[in-house]
Design a protein around this motif. Sequence first.
Motif, PDB file in Angstrom:
ATOM      1  N   LEU A   1      53.219 115.940  44.186  1.00 54.58           N
ATOM      2  CA  LEU A   1      52.216 116.518  45.084  1.00 54.58           C
ATOM      3  C   LEU A   1      51.747 115.426  46.035  1.00 54.58           C
ATOM      4  O   LEU A   1      51.724 114.249  45.686  1.00 54.58           O
TER       5      LEU A   1
ATOM      6  N   ASP B   1      48.959 114.854  49.706  1.00 55.37           N
ATOM      7  CA  ASP B   1      48.195 115.352  50.846  1.00 55.37           C
ATOM      8  C   ASP B   1      47.791 114.173  51.722  1.00 55.37           C
ATOM      9  O   ASP B   1      47.848 113.007  51.306  1.00 55.37           O
TER      10      ASP B   1
ATOM     11  N   TYR C   1      46.239 113.612  40.506  1.00 56.48           N
ATOM     12  CA  TYR C   1      46.779 114.486  41.543  1.00 56.48           C
ATOM     13  C   TYR C   1      45.880 114.510  42.779  1.00 56.48           C
ATOM     14  O   TYR C   1      44.668 114.282  42.687  1.00 56.48           O
TER      15      TYR C   1
ATOM     16  N   HIS D   1      44.512 119.642  45.890  1.00 49.92           N
ATOM     17  CA  HIS D   1      45.252 120.467  44.945  1.00 49.92           C
ATOM     18  C   HIS D   1      44.390 120.798  43.723  1.00 49.92           C
ATOM     19  O   HIS D   1      43.351 120.189  43.491  1.00 49.92           O
TER      20      HIS D   1
ATOM     21  N   ASP E   1      48.379 123.211  39.846  1.00 51.22           N
ATOM     22  CA  ASP E   1      49.522 122.796  40.660  1.00 51.22           C
ATOM     23  C   ASP E   1      50.332 121.715  39.963  1.00 51.22           C
ATOM     24  O   ASP E   1      51.522 121.533  40.243  1.00 51.22           O
TER      25      ASP E   1
END
Length: 463
Positions: free
Chosen positions: A317, A319, A347, A351, A355
Motif C-alpha cells: 500500500l 499514498d 500502513y 488506508h 486494506d
Amino acid sequence: MDLNKKVDELKDSLIKSVEKVVKIKSVQEEPKDGMPFGEGPRKVLDCALDISKELGFKTVNMDGYIGYAEYGHGDDYVAVLGHLDVVPEGDGWKYPPYAAEIHEGKIYGRGTLDDKGPIMAALYGLKAIKDLNMPLSKRVRVIFGTNEETGSKEVEYYMKKEKAPVSGFTPDAEYPIIYAEKGITIFDVVKDLKEGCQKGYNIKSIKGGTAPNAVPAYCECIMDGDSAEELKKLAVDFSNKTGFDIKAEISGKDIVVKSYGFAAHGSSPERGKNAVMRMFAFLATLPLGNCELKDYIDFFNKYVGEETDGKSFGVYLEDKESGKLTFNVGCVEMKGNRIKLSLNVRYPVTHKVEDLINPFNKKLEGTGINIENMTHQKPLYFPASHPLIKVLQKVYEEQTGKKADLLAIGGGTYAKEMPNIVAFGPIFPGKPDLDHQANEYIEIDDLVANAKIYAHAIYELAK
C-alpha cells in the motif's frame, strides 16, 4: 506587553520548575494504593500539580493516573498533552541523571527533553497568557500523563471520564508538525507442526529478535543431524555467496547456527538487516526433507525475504501523504511443535486496516498459518487544510521565521492517544533527538523558545 516578553520574565521560574520535576525519578514501578504506576510517577504528578497551583491554576488529580492544570471558561477546551514518566536512566551519564544540573546552557537529566521540560514550557506559556489576562473563548488544559512510556493507560483512564478536547497538541515529538502517523499493527503468524523434519538436519529450536517493532540483529538455530563439519562449510559458502553473516558452531552434540544482522526501528525496516529472514534463507538451503517447518520457512522466504514493503505478500500500500507500507519481521520463536513470527506492519494513513488484513489472510489460505495476538493503532491524519494544522503552521513560521513543513512518520506519538491533537515540537530541525539516550538534555534557549511557541499556539487555538 506581548507574550514573548512575558515568557522571558518567567524564564527563571520555568527553569526551577523543570529542575523540580526532573529531580524526581518517575520510572514505572509496582502499583500501590493511589499510585497506579508506582511511587515515582505519583510523586512527580503531585509535584507538577503543586507547581500549577502556585502559578494560579485550577488543578485536578484523577486518582493518581493523570492530572491537569486548567485555565479559562467555556464548554469546550484546548489540550496540551505531555507526560511526566520517563524510561530508566541506563548507564553512561557524565552528569547525574536526576540532578538537573546545568552546564553550558543545558539542563541535563532524564526527562529534560522527553517530556518534562516541554510540558513545563507549555504550562508557562499558559501562565504568560493568564498573567496578561488575554481573552479566551475556550478553557485550556495542560494535561500531565504518567504512563506514556509503558502503555498510555492513564490517557485511557482519562478518556473514560472526560470528553475529548476540540483541538490541541502534544509537545512530545519534533517540529514543525507531525500531521500523519501510519496505522500500526503487531501480530504473530503461527503454525502448529504435527511432524518434525526427518531427513538431513533436525531443527530443535529457532530464536531471534527482541521485539516486533525492531529489526532483529541476531537469530540462533539449534539443530543436530548430519555432519557438523559439513554444515560449517555450508554456512561459510552461503555467507560468501550472499554476503550474509552466518556462522555454524559445534556445541556438545548440537550444532548452533548464528545469524547476524543490523538493528533498526520497526517503522523503518529498510534501514536494517534482518537476522531472522537471513537465517530462514540459509535454512532453506539445507536438506530438511518434506516437512511442515520447511513449508513455513519456504513460504516466508518466497513472500517476504529481504522485502520491507509487503509487495510479494500482496499487501503493498502507498499514498502521497505518508509513503509506503512497512513490513517488519521482528521476532521468531520455534520450540517443540510450534513456530511463530512476530510482525510489525505499518500502513499508510489514507488506508484502513482491512486494506492490509484482507489480502494478508488471503495469502495465508491453505497454509495452516494463523494470525494471533493482534494489536492495532489506527492512523492519525489531519489534512493539510485542517484548521489545527493551519494554526500551528502560522505560529511556527511567525515565531521561528522558518517554513513549517508537514511531517509524516511511520512511528506513533502520544497524539494517537487522544482525539483532535497532533505532535508539535519540542525538537527543532537539526537538533539531536536525545530521547531515551544517556546525557539527555534540553538547551535553556530551546526551552524558552518552546514556551513562546506554545504560548502563541495555545492562544490562537483558544482565543
